[in-house]
Scaffold this motif. Structure first.
Motif, PDB file in Angstrom:
ATOM      1  N   THR A  20     -46.162  19.090  44.439  1.00 52.69           N
ATOM      2  CA  THR A  20     -46.698  18.901  45.785  1.00 52.69           C
ATOM      3  C   THR A  20     -45.946  19.750  46.802  1.00 52.69           C
ATOM      4  O   THR A  20     -46.566  20.387  47.663  1.00 52.69           O
ATOM      5  CB  THR A  20     -46.628  17.416  46.180  1.00 52.69           C
ATOM      6  N   CYS A  21     -44.633  19.779  46.713  1.00 48.18           N
ATOM      7  CA  CYS A  21     -43.849  20.581  47.650  1.00 48.18           C
ATOM      8  C   CYS A  21     -44.128  22.075  47.476  1.00 48.18           C
ATOM      9  O   CYS A  21     -44.200  22.814  48.455  1.00 48.18           O
ATOM     10  CB  CYS A  21     -42.362  20.303  47.468  1.00 48.18           C
ATOM     11  N   THR A  22     -44.305  22.514  46.248  1.00 47.03           N
ATOM     12  CA  THR A  22     -44.629  23.916  46.005  1.00 47.03           C
ATOM     13  C   THR A  22     -45.988  24.262  46.586  1.00 47.03           C
ATOM     14  O   THR A  22     -46.165  25.310  47.217  1.00 47.03           O
ATOM     15  CB  THR A  22     -44.606  24.219  44.497  1.00 47.03           C
ATOM     16  N   TYR A  23     -46.952  23.385  46.410  1.00 44.48           N
ATOM     17  CA  TYR A  23     -48.283  23.612  46.968  1.00 44.48           C
ATOM     18  C   TYR A  23     -48.238  23.666  48.494  1.00 44.48           C
ATOM     19  O   TYR A  23     -48.828  24.555  49.112  1.00 44.48           O
ATOM     20  CB  TYR A  23     -49.239  22.513  46.507  1.00 44.48           C
ATOM     21  N   LEU A  24     -47.519  22.727  49.102  1.00 45.68           N
ATOM     22  CA  LEU A  24     -47.416  22.713  50.568  1.00 45.68           C
ATOM     23  C   LEU A  24     -46.705  23.956  51.088  1.00 45.68           C
ATOM     24  O   LEU A  24     -47.082  24.504  52.125  1.00 45.68           O
ATOM     25  CB  LEU A  24     -46.692  21.458  51.036  1.00 45.68           C
ATOM     26  N   LYS A  25     -45.695  24.406  50.364  1.00 45.68           N
ATOM     27  CA  LYS A  25     -44.968  25.606  50.776  1.00 45.68           C
ATOM     28  C   LYS A  25     -45.878  26.834  50.724  1.00 45.68           C
ATOM     29  O   LYS A  25     -45.791  27.717  51.562  1.00 45.68           O
ATOM     30  CB  LYS A  25     -43.761  25.803  49.869  1.00 45.68           C
ATOM     31  N   MET A  26     -46.770  26.889  49.737  1.00 44.30           N
ATOM     32  CA  MET A  26     -47.686  28.017  49.625  1.00 44.30           C
ATOM     33  C   MET A  26     -48.780  27.954  50.689  1.00 44.30           C
ATOM     34  O   MET A  26     -49.178  28.984  51.229  1.00 44.30           O
ATOM     35  CB  MET A  26     -48.299  28.057  48.230  1.00 44.30           C
ATOM     36  N   GLN A  27     -49.269  26.773  51.022  1.00 39.83           N
ATOM     37  CA  GLN A  27     -50.359  26.630  51.985  1.00 39.83           C
ATOM     38  C   GLN A  27     -49.871  26.639  53.433  1.00 39.83           C
ATOM     39  O   GLN A  27     -50.521  27.215  54.296  1.00 39.83           O
ATOM     40  CB  GLN A  27     -51.134  25.330  51.713  1.00 39.83           C
ATOM     41  N   PHE A  28     -48.765  25.965  53.687  1.00 36.77           N
ATOM     42  CA  PHE A  28     -48.235  25.831  55.045  1.00 36.77           C
ATOM     43  C   PHE A  28     -46.738  26.153  55.034  1.00 36.77           C
ATOM     44  O   PHE A  28     -45.905  25.243  55.015  1.00 36.77           O
ATOM     45  CB  PHE A  28     -48.437  24.400  55.565  1.00 36.77           C
ATOM     46  N   PRO A  29     -46.361  27.413  55.041  1.00 38.60           N
ATOM     47  CA  PRO A  29     -44.939  27.766  54.906  1.00 38.60           C
ATOM     48  C   PRO A  29     -44.052  27.272  56.047  1.00 38.60           C
ATOM     49  O   PRO A  29     -42.861  27.044  55.848  1.00 38.60           O
ATOM     50  CB  PRO A  29     -44.933  29.292  54.841  1.00 38.60           C
ATOM     51  N   ALA A  30     -44.613  27.073  57.228  1.00 41.59           N
ATOM     52  CA  ALA A  30     -43.798  26.643  58.361  1.00 41.59           C
ATOM     53  C   ALA A  30     -43.294  25.205  58.213  1.00 41.59           C
ATOM     54  O   ALA A  30     -42.277  24.846  58.806  1.00 41.59           O
ATOM     55  CB  ALA A  30     -44.593  26.771  59.656  1.00 41.59           C
ATOM     56  N   ILE A  31     -43.987  24.404  57.418  1.00 45.42           N
ATOM     57  CA  ILE A  31     -43.592  22.997  57.266  1.00 45.42           C
ATOM     58  C   ILE A  31     -42.236  22.874  56.578  1.00 45.42           C
ATOM     59  O   ILE A  31     -41.418  22.046  56.942  1.00 45.42           O
ATOM     60  CB  ILE A  31     -44.663  22.217  56.467  1.00 45.42           C
ATOM     61  N   LEU A  32     -41.988  23.715  55.580  1.00 42.72           N
ATOM     62  CA  LEU A  32     -40.766  23.593  54.784  1.00 42.72           C
ATOM     63  C   LEU A  32     -39.790  24.733  55.046  1.00 42.72           C
ATOM     64  O   LEU A  32     -39.171  25.260  54.129  1.00 42.72           O
ATOM     65  CB  LEU A  32     -41.118  23.533  53.295  1.00 42.72           C
ATOM     66  N   GLU A  33     -39.602  25.115  56.309  1.00 47.12           N
ATOM     67  CA  GLU A  33     -38.650  26.165  56.640  1.00 47.12           C
ATOM     68  C   GLU A  33     -37.220  25.651  56.736  1.00 47.12           C
ATOM     69  O   GLU A  33     -36.274  26.377  56.463  1.00 47.12           O
ATOM     70  CB  GLU A  33     -39.028  26.832  57.955  1.00 47.12           C
ATOM     71  N   GLN A  34     -37.064  24.416  57.116  1.00 46.44           N
ATOM     72  CA  GLN A  34     -35.731  23.845  57.316  1.00 46.44           C
ATOM     73  C   GLN A  34     -35.063  23.603  55.964  1.00 46.44           C
ATOM     74  O   GLN A  34     -35.613  22.936  55.093  1.00 46.44           O
ATOM     75  CB  GLN A  34     -35.835  22.540  58.091  1.00 46.44           C
ATOM     76  N   THR A  36     -31.940  22.220  55.511  1.00 45.94           N
ATOM     77  CA  THR A  36     -30.955  21.135  55.526  1.00 45.94           C
ATOM     78  C   THR A  36     -31.625  19.853  55.992  1.00 45.94           C
ATOM     79  O   THR A  36     -32.721  19.868  56.552  1.00 45.94           O
ATOM     80  CB  THR A  36     -29.782  21.468  56.464  1.00 45.94           C
ATOM     81  N   GLY A  37     -30.964  18.760  55.753  1.00 40.61           N
ATOM     82  CA  GLY A  37     -31.479  17.469  56.194  1.00 40.61           C
ATOM     83  C   GLY A  37     -32.567  16.931  55.279  1.00 40.61           C
ATOM     84  O   GLY A  37     -32.663  17.277  54.104  1.00 40.61           O
ATOM     85  N   PHE A  38     -33.396  16.063  55.845  1.00 40.31           N
ATOM     86  CA  PHE A  38     -34.445  15.398  55.065  1.00 40.31           C
ATOM     87  C   PHE A  38     -35.464  16.396  54.523  1.00 40.31           C
ATOM     88  O   PHE A  38     -35.857  16.327  53.366  1.00 40.31           O
ATOM     89  CB  PHE A  38     -35.131  14.345  55.936  1.00 40.31           C
ATOM     90  N   ARG A  39     -35.891  17.341  55.356  1.00 38.88           N
ATOM     91  CA  ARG A  39     -36.833  18.364  54.903  1.00 38.88           C
ATOM     92  C   ARG A  39     -36.208  19.315  53.903  1.00 38.88           C
ATOM     93  O   ARG A  39     -36.904  19.958  53.130  1.00 38.88           O
ATOM     94  CB  ARG A  39     -37.373  19.150  56.081  1.00 38.88           C
ATOM     95  N   GLY A  40     -34.904  19.416  53.912  1.00 40.01           N
ATOM     96  CA  GLY A  40     -34.197  20.283  52.971  1.00 40.01           C
ATOM     97  C   GLY A  40     -34.410  19.861  51.527  1.00 40.01           C
ATOM     98  O   GLY A  40     -34.469  20.704  50.627  1.00 40.01           O
ATOM     99  N   PHE A  41     -34.525  18.569  51.299  1.00 42.41           N
ATOM    100  CA  PHE A  41     -34.806  18.074  49.945  1.00 42.41           C
ATOM    101  C   PHE A  41     -36.139  18.610  49.445  1.00 42.41           C
ATOM    102  O   PHE A  41     -36.259  19.062  48.304  1.00 42.41           O
ATOM    103  CB  PHE A  41     -34.814  16.538  49.946  1.00 42.41           C
ATOM    104  N   PHE A  42     -37.138  18.594  50.311  1.00 44.59           N
ATOM    105  CA  PHE A  42     -38.458  19.074  49.916  1.00 44.59           C
ATOM    106  C   PHE A  42     -38.486  20.595  49.808  1.00 44.59           C
ATOM    107  O   PHE A  42     -39.200  21.153  48.992  1.00 44.59           O
ATOM    108  CB  PHE A  42     -39.513  18.565  50.899  1.00 44.59           C
TER     109      PHE A  42
END
Length: 67
Positions: A20-34, A36-42
């Protein structure tokens, strides 16, 4: 039974998070730019998912078969 105590369920949850995280990164790259922190795990899960993609697809088919 909880996914933490059943190994098959735990693997399924981990595989779903990575895919799911790989798919989201491919579709919406801005969501998983961070990174560190909570988003860093994803972000890390998406990072694992890119080279893992061919193997992950095969593994998800194997895991979906009931025992």
């Amino acid at each position: 039974m909880s996914a933490l105590f059943n190994f098959h369920s735990f693997l399924t949850v981990v595989l779903l998070v990575i895919c799911t995280c790989t798919y989201l990164k491919m579709q919406f790259p801005a969501i998983l730019e961070q990174k560190t922190g909570f988003r860093g795990f994803f972000w890390k899960a998406a990072r694992i998912g890119r080279p893992f993609h061919p193997f992950g697809a095969q593994l998800s088919l194997v895991i979906s078969k009931p025992f």
